[in-house]
Scaffold this active site. Sequence first.
Site, PDB file in Angstrom:
ATOM      1  CD  GLN A  76       4.080   8.835   3.523  1.00 21.32           C
ATOM      2  OE1 GLN A  76       3.533   9.801   3.214  1.00 21.32           O
ATOM      3  NE2 GLN A  76       5.411   8.959   3.955  1.00 21.32           N
ATOM      4  CG  HIS A  92      -0.210   0.082   2.291  1.00 20.45           C
ATOM      5  ND1 HIS A  92       0.262   1.177   3.050  1.00 20.45           N
ATOM      6  CD2 HIS A  92       0.303  -0.939   3.571  1.00 20.45           C
ATOM      7  CE1 HIS A  92       0.967   1.108   4.049  1.00 20.45           C
ATOM      8  NE2 HIS A  92       0.802  -0.231   4.389  1.00 20.45           N
ATOM      9  CD  GLU A 126       2.149  -4.980   8.163  1.00 23.58           C
ATOM     10  OE1 GLU A 126       2.570  -6.059   8.108  1.00 23.58           O
ATOM     11  OE2 GLU A 126       3.039  -4.065   7.803  1.00 23.58           O
ATOM     12  CB  THR A 130       0.467   0.670  10.996  1.00 28.27           C
ATOM     13  OG1 THR A 130       1.265   1.836  10.963  1.00 28.27           O
ATOM     14  CG2 THR A 130      -1.021   0.935  10.706  1.00 28.27           C
ATOM     15  CG  ASP A 145      -2.165  -7.887  16.179  1.00 28.60           C
ATOM     16  OD1 ASP A 145      -1.804  -6.645  16.619  1.00 28.60           O
ATOM     17  OD2 ASP A 145      -3.098  -8.378  16.701  1.00 28.60           O
TER      18      ASP A 145
END
Length: 206
Positions: A12, A10, A88, A22, A90
Site C-alpha cells: 500500500q 507493491h 504503472e 497515482t 499513466d
Amino acid sequence: MDRLLVLVRHGQSEWNLQNLFTGWKDPDLTDLGVSEAKAAGRALKTAGVGFDIGFTSDLLRAQRTMKLLLAEFGQPDLQVTKNVSLNERDYGDLSGLNKAEAAQQWGDEQVHLWRRSYDVPPPGGESLKDTVARVLPYYCQEILPAVLNGKRTLVTAHGNSLRALIMVLDKLTPKTIPGMELATGVPIVYRLKADSTVESKQVLEP
C-alpha cells in the site's frame, strides 16, 4: 528445470491510502505497505522458493517493496533490474486527484469508463491497452527469456502493469481484464512450461 515467475503488486502506498489516482507519480509506502512487503517475503520463504533475478519498475513504491521483500526473504543482494516499462498506467490529468474530485470534474460515468474500459485513455494518459502495449514487449524480450532459461524470477510492479502480464499468462480477454483486482503485497507464483504457457499458479495469501 524450474521455470518460476513470481509477481507481487507493491505494498500500500500513501496515495492508495488517500484513494488518489497515482500513475507515474512517486509516493512512498505506508507503514501498512511496508508490513505487506515484508509479509510477502515471509510467505515466499515459507513456500520454499528462491530467486536468481528480479525486475521492478522505475517507481519508488515497487522498488522499496522489492528491497523489503528480499531483506525479509534472506536474499538482499539479488540482482534487480529497474525499468520504466514496468511502471504503472499513466493516469494523465487524473494523477493526484481523488476519485470524488475526478467525478466532480468529468462525471461519474466518464471516470468509470476511464478506469474500467480497456481502450479509453484519460486526458493525457494511457488506457489499459496502452499499458499492455508498453509492458508486453519488455516481458517478451527480458523477463520471459530469463524464466525459460531456468532463472527463478521475481517481479514487483503495479496493478495495471501486472494486469498486462496476467492477461497473457492467464489468457484473459480485453473484456475480463479491466475488472480484475490485484491485492497489494500478495505473491502470485507461476511455473511455466517450456512453451511459455502456465503449468501451475498459486496465490500466497498472507
